[in-house]
Design a protein around this motif. Structure first.
Motif, PDB file in Angstrom:
ATOM      1  N   PRO A   1      34.740  58.611  53.146  1.00  0.00           N
ATOM      2  CA  PRO A   1      35.628  59.248  52.169  1.00  0.00           C
ATOM      3  C   PRO A   1      36.644  58.289  51.557  1.00  0.00           C
ATOM      4  CG  PRO A   1      36.394  59.739  54.370  1.00  0.00           C
ATOM      5  CD  PRO A   1      35.139  58.909  54.532  1.00  0.00           C
ATOM      6  N   VAL A   2      36.449  56.960  51.745  1.00  0.00           N
ATOM      7  CA  VAL A   2      37.448  55.972  51.337  1.00  0.00           C
ATOM      8  C   VAL A   2      36.889  55.017  50.291  1.00  0.00           C
ATOM      9  CG1 VAL A   2      39.031  54.168  52.112  1.00  0.00           C
ATOM     10  CG2 VAL A   2      38.462  56.059  53.655  1.00  0.00           C
ATOM     11  N   HIS A   3      37.709  54.757  49.268  1.00  0.00           N
ATOM     12  CA  HIS A   3      37.466  53.659  48.331  1.00  0.00           C
ATOM     13  C   HIS A   3      38.390  52.519  48.734  1.00  0.00           C
ATOM     14  CE1 HIS A   3      36.400  51.613  44.616  1.00  0.00           C
ATOM     15  NE2 HIS A   3      37.690  51.445  44.351  1.00  0.00           N
ATOM     16  N   PHE A   4      37.823  51.425  49.255  1.00  0.00           N
ATOM     17  CA  PHE A   4      38.595  50.270  49.694  1.00  0.00           C
ATOM     18  C   PHE A   4      38.708  49.261  48.557  1.00  0.00           C
ATOM     19  CE2 PHE A   4      37.123  51.826  53.841  1.00  0.00           C
ATOM     20  CZ  PHE A   4      38.301  51.756  54.585  1.00  0.00           C
ATOM     21  N   VAL A   5      39.892  48.682  48.401  1.00  0.00           N
ATOM     22  CA  VAL A   5      40.155  47.703  47.341  1.00  0.00           C
ATOM     23  C   VAL A   5      40.806  46.473  47.965  1.00  0.00           C
ATOM     24  CG1 VAL A   5      41.288  47.248  45.140  1.00  0.00           C
ATOM     25  CG2 VAL A   5      40.508  49.576  45.682  1.00  0.00           C
ATOM     26  N   SER A   6      40.155  45.327  47.812  1.00  0.00           N
ATOM     27  CA  SER A   6      40.697  44.060  48.295  1.00  0.00           C
ATOM     28  C   SER A   6      41.171  43.233  47.110  1.00  0.00           C
ATOM     29  CB  SER A   6      39.621  43.287  49.066  1.00  0.00           C
ATOM     30  OG  SER A   6      40.068  41.988  49.405  1.00  0.00           O
ATOM     31  N   PHE A   7      42.327  42.573  47.269  1.00  0.00           N
ATOM     32  CA  PHE A   7      42.845  41.760  46.171  1.00  0.00           C
ATOM     33  C   PHE A   7      43.568  40.541  46.735  1.00  0.00           C
ATOM     34  CE2 PHE A   7      46.224  44.588  47.393  1.00  0.00           C
ATOM     35  CZ  PHE A   7      47.396  43.869  47.217  1.00  0.00           C
ATOM     36  N   SER A   8      43.835  39.578  45.887  1.00  0.00           N
ATOM     37  CA  SER A   8      44.520  38.350  46.279  1.00  0.00           C
ATOM     38  C   SER A   8      45.995  38.421  45.903  1.00  0.00           C
ATOM     39  CB  SER A   8      43.885  37.131  45.603  1.00  0.00           C
ATOM     40  OG  SER A   8      44.698  35.987  45.777  1.00  0.00           O
ATOM     41  N   THR A   9      46.857  38.296  46.911  1.00  0.00           N
ATOM     42  CA  THR A   9      48.281  38.137  46.618  1.00  0.00           C
ATOM     43  C   THR A   9      48.606  36.700  46.229  1.00  0.00           C
ATOM     44  OG1 THR A   9      48.759  37.704  48.962  1.00  0.00           O
ATOM     45  CG2 THR A   9      48.932  39.993  48.201  1.00  0.00           C
ATOM     46  N   GLU A  10      47.699  35.789  46.527  1.00  0.00           N
ATOM     47  CA  GLU A  10      47.986  34.366  46.340  1.00  0.00           C
ATOM     48  C   GLU A  10      47.964  33.938  44.884  1.00  0.00           C
ATOM     49  OE1 GLU A  10      49.208  33.098  49.175  1.00  0.00           O
ATOM     50  OE2 GLU A  10      48.762  35.208  49.621  1.00  0.00           O
ATOM     51  N   VAL A  11      47.335  34.734  44.025  1.00  0.00           N
ATOM     52  CA  VAL A  11      47.328  34.383  42.599  1.00  0.00           C
ATOM     53  C   VAL A  11      48.734  34.491  41.997  1.00  0.00           C
ATOM     54  CG1 VAL A  11      44.910  35.019  42.280  1.00  0.00           C
ATOM     55  CG2 VAL A  11      46.692  36.757  41.941  1.00  0.00           C
ATOM     56  N   TYR A  12      49.660  35.131  42.707  1.00  0.00           N
ATOM     57  CA  TYR A  12      51.042  35.219  42.248  1.00  0.00           C
ATOM     58  C   TYR A  12      51.862  33.984  42.628  1.00  0.00           C
ATOM     59  CZ  TYR A  12      50.315  40.153  41.168  1.00  0.00           C
ATOM     60  OH  TYR A  12      49.853  41.334  40.630  1.00  0.00           O
ATOM     61  N   TYR A  13      51.367  33.221  43.583  1.00  0.00           N
ATOM     62  CA  TYR A  13      52.157  32.132  44.135  1.00  0.00           C
ATOM     63  C   TYR A  13      51.607  30.746  43.806  1.00  0.00           C
ATOM     64  CZ  TYR A  13      54.590  35.772  46.632  1.00  0.00           C
ATOM     65  OH  TYR A  13      55.341  36.882  46.920  1.00  0.00           O
ATOM     66  N   PHE A  14      50.311  30.625  43.678  1.00  0.00           N
ATOM     67  CA  PHE A  14      49.708  29.327  43.397  1.00  0.00           C
ATOM     68  C   PHE A  14      49.243  29.285  41.945  1.00  0.00           C
ATOM     69  CE2 PHE A  14      49.219  29.920  48.001  1.00  0.00           C
ATOM     70  CZ  PHE A  14      49.886  28.783  48.447  1.00  0.00           C
ATOM     71  N   ILE A  15      50.198  29.469  41.047  1.00  0.00           N
ATOM     72  CA  ILE A  15      49.857  29.496  39.618  1.00  0.00           C
ATOM     73  C   ILE A  15      49.574  28.100  39.087  1.00  0.00           C
ATOM     74  CG2 ILE A  15      51.057  31.665  39.150  1.00  0.00           C
ATOM     75  CD1 ILE A  15      53.401  30.040  38.112  1.00  0.00           C
ATOM     76  N   ASN A  16      49.712  27.062  39.960  1.00  0.00           N
ATOM     77  CA  ASN A  16      49.289  25.721  39.564  1.00  0.00           C
ATOM     78  C   ASN A  16      47.791  25.666  39.294  1.00  0.00           C
ATOM     79  OD1 ASN A  16      49.521  26.196  42.513  1.00  0.00           O
ATOM     80  ND2 ASN A  16      48.419  24.260  42.678  1.00  0.00           N
ATOM     81  N   TYR A  17      47.047  26.651  39.809  1.00  0.00           N
ATOM     82  CA  TYR A  17      45.621  26.737  39.512  1.00  0.00           C
ATOM     83  C   TYR A  17      45.355  27.515  38.224  1.00  0.00           C
ATOM     84  CZ  TYR A  17      45.008  25.026  44.267  1.00  0.00           C
ATOM     85  OH  TYR A  17      45.064  24.264  45.423  1.00  0.00           O
ATOM     86  N   GLY A  18      46.425  27.920  37.550  1.00  0.00           N
ATOM     87  CA  GLY A  18      46.289  28.617  36.286  1.00  0.00           C
ATOM     88  C   GLY A  18      46.586  30.098  36.406  1.00  0.00           C
ATOM     89  N   LEU A  19      47.048  30.678  35.295  1.00  0.00           N
ATOM     90  CA  LEU A  19      47.360  32.109  35.260  1.00  0.00           C
ATOM     91  C   LEU A  19      46.122  32.980  35.071  1.00  0.00           C
ATOM     92  CD1 LEU A  19      50.611  32.176  33.094  1.00  0.00           C
ATOM     93  CD2 LEU A  19      50.400  32.910  35.474  1.00  0.00           C
ATOM     94  N   LYS A  20      45.005  32.350  34.781  1.00  0.00           N
ATOM     95  CA  LYS A  20      43.809  33.127  34.459  1.00  0.00           C
ATOM     96  C   LYS A  20      43.378  34.022  35.614  1.00  0.00           C
ATOM     97  CE  LYS A  20      39.173  32.665  32.497  1.00  0.00           C
ATOM     98  NZ  LYS A  20      38.124  31.711  32.021  1.00  0.00           N
ATOM     99  N   LEU A  21      43.447  33.491  36.850  1.00  0.00           N
ATOM    100  CA  LEU A  21      43.069  34.305  38.000  1.00  0.00           C
ATOM    101  C   LEU A  21      43.961  35.529  38.117  1.00  0.00           C
ATOM    102  CD1 LEU A  21      42.305  31.707  40.830  1.00  0.00           C
ATOM    103  CD2 LEU A  21      40.677  33.196  39.663  1.00  0.00           C
ATOM    104  N   LEU A  22      45.256  35.353  37.888  1.00  0.00           N
ATOM    105  CA  LEU A  22      46.199  36.468  37.983  1.00  0.00           C
ATOM    106  C   LEU A  22      45.898  37.530  36.934  1.00  0.00           C
ATOM    107  CD1 LEU A  22      48.708  37.909  38.988  1.00  0.00           C
ATOM    108  CD2 LEU A  22      50.100  36.311  37.666  1.00  0.00           C
ATOM    109  N   THR A  23      45.694  37.122  35.695  1.00  0.00           N
ATOM    110  CA  THR A  23      45.438  38.095  34.632  1.00  0.00           C
ATOM    111  C   THR A  23      44.091  38.788  34.827  1.00  0.00           C
ATOM    112  OG1 THR A  23      44.538  36.347  33.208  1.00  0.00           O
ATOM    113  CG2 THR A  23      46.878  36.845  32.992  1.00  0.00           C
ATOM    114  N   LYS A  24      43.082  38.034  35.231  1.00  0.00           N
ATOM    115  CA  LYS A  24      41.764  38.638  35.456  1.00  0.00           C
ATOM    116  C   LYS A  24      41.818  39.661  36.583  1.00  0.00           C
ATOM    117  CE  LYS A  24      37.906  36.449  35.439  1.00  0.00           C
ATOM    118  NZ  LYS A  24      36.830  35.458  35.718  1.00  0.00           N
TER     119      LYS A  24
END
Length: 454
Positions: free
Chosen positions: A250-273
């Motif tokens: 009965p569950v919809h599980f959602v996994s996400f990265s909190t790290e895209v908020y902190y390591f923006i040296n890899y670009g903002l694209k991951l965060l926006t996507k």
């Protein structure tokens, strides 16, 4: 006499030189033979682990070899492992660690498709050059009317993996239908040219080879643009294992990265996507027809929105967390409003090395269902921090003045259990490794209806 002595010394030196040379040759030949032996050993599968594919009846088997076997095979069946076989179309993928040695290994991924529900399968994986041990797993049901059980934790590590023995035993006893590891795996996978990551994956094989091991990325996986994490795990969807969702009971599980908020040296694209994907996924999961099928929405990401300690620069009552409010100053891509809007029921986090159960909370305010039954029809999401599975950084201290949203806390080493009983009832337990498996916290979440919190 002098000539005889000289002759004796000469013969002795010749013999010594011959023996030394022979030892050197034997040493060289021994190393060459050892390398040949290692080449054979390096074809053997290791670090075997499972994950759900595009449905819970598609199981993805992942393993590593040191050398290229040119093929990736998995044999499996109900009565015999030779009943069926699956093969990766492209064979293994080379993974080159970012460290100084540029150590190379080969990642194998094979999907076992359209399995029978509620069925135990036996399997082994490898190639004609070498096979793994025989493992087993039990498939889920592909509908919402059943009650899955999961173990959930973060921050385990290779050193001081306190929860690992209990989890090994309970997994192999069939207590869990899946595991959620909420970031921070080996401390760190990249260390020693990736050997620490290899050791962690070998240790956790005793869990992950028997049950789908569903993961999210943590700050300790950041090195080389999260390359060890991305290479070693194979989660569903096309988010490079950084974000994905799956349905279980009965569950919809959602996994996400909190790290895209902190390591923006890899670009903002991951965060926006990721944010755009989360908006779409949660909106779809919150549609009335989908909530009727799978009423519960549970998310998991590594760094928490709220904390009960003062240690972290971005994690106390005086400062806004990036995950909760969005990027500083701009306040873009904050997740608290998004999760509130789409009626997320429970949010799991880790990162802080303790266990904390929060009252239902939104914008620093507690929204209990009632004084007598705070988790019955709560008016905001319930957040749980479960980052105490072990690791070499030890326990986290709590604040002297605990915030008002802190309902229960413990810094015992341990892990969380979830049983999704049905459309209206979830049950949670916190297991203490310090107290030999004692349940130190237990509570029900009860909801008559699900949706946005208005």
């Amino acid at each position: 006499m002098a000539n005889l002595t000289l002759l004796f010394l000469t013969l002795t030196l010749c013999v010594a030189s011959t023996v030394q040379r022979q030892l050197v040759l034997e040493d060289i030949n021994g190393k060459q033979n050892l390398e040949k032996d290692q080449n054979i050993v390096h074809y053997q599968p290791e670090q075997v682990h499972l994950a759900f594919g595009e449905s819970v009846l598609d199981i993805v088997v992942t393993w590593n070899t040191r050398d290229n076997t040119n093929e990736s095979l998995c044999e499996y069946g109900i009565d015999s492992i030779t009943e069926q076989s699956a093969k990766a179309a492209q064979g293994p993928t080379a993974f080159v660690d970012g460290g100084a040695q540029k150590a190379t290994q080969y990642i194998h991924r094979v999907t076992l498709p359209k399995l029978q529900a509620n069925t135990t399968y036996r399997y082994h994986c490898g190639s004609q050059l070498g096979w793994s041990a025989i493992y087993w797993f039990h498939t889920a049901l592909n509908h919402s009317n059943w009650s899955p059980s999961l173990a959930i934790y973060g921050d385990m590590g290779v050193v001081n993996a306190a929860s690992l023995p209990a989890l090994q035993r309970e997994t192999q006893l069939g207590m869990y239908d899946a595991i959620l590891h909420v970031g921070d795996f080996a401390y760190d996978m990249c260390n020693e040219n990736g050997e620490v990551g290899d050791e962690f994956m070998r240790q956790v094989e005793t869990i992950a080879a028997y049950v789908p091991y569903m993961v999210c990325v943590g700050n300790h996986e950041e090195k080389y643009n999260f390359s060890n994490y991305r290479a070693r795990f194979n989660m569903p969807g096309d988010g490079d294992s950084l974000w994905y969702s799956f349905n279980m009971g009965p569950v919809h599980f959602v996994s996400f990265s909190t790290e895209v908020y902190y390591f923006i040296n890899y670009g903002l694209k991951l965060l926006t996507k990721q944010y755009e994907w989360l908006e779409r996924d949660l909106a779809e999961a919150n549609l009335p027809e989908n909530r009727a099928k799978r009423p519960w929405i549970i998310t998991y990401g590594h760094r928490p929105m709220y904390c009960s300690d003062d240690k972290e620069y971005d994690c106390n009552a005086k400062l806004e967390t990036y995950i909760r409010k969005g990027l500083p100053t701009l306040e873009w891509f904050g997740l608290e409003d998004l999760f509130y809007k789409h009626g997320v029921d429970v949010e799991f986090f880790a990162h802080e090395h303790f266990y904390t159960r929060l009252w239902p909370i939104y914008d620093f305010k507690v929204y209990n269902g009632s004084a007598e039954a705070p988790y019955t029809n709560p008016r905001a999401p319930i957040q749980i921090i479960t980052g105490s599975a072990g690791c070499n950084e030890n326990r986290e201290p709590f604040s002297k003045d605990l915030p008002s949203w802190n309902a229960f806390h413990s810094n015992d080493y341990g892990y969380t259990r979830l049983k999704a009983h049905n459309a209206t009832h979830l049950h949670f337990e916190q297991v203490s490794d310090d107290k030999d498996g004692q349940i130190v916290d237990s509570f029900w979440v009860i909801k008559d209806k699900h949706g946005a919190y208005n």
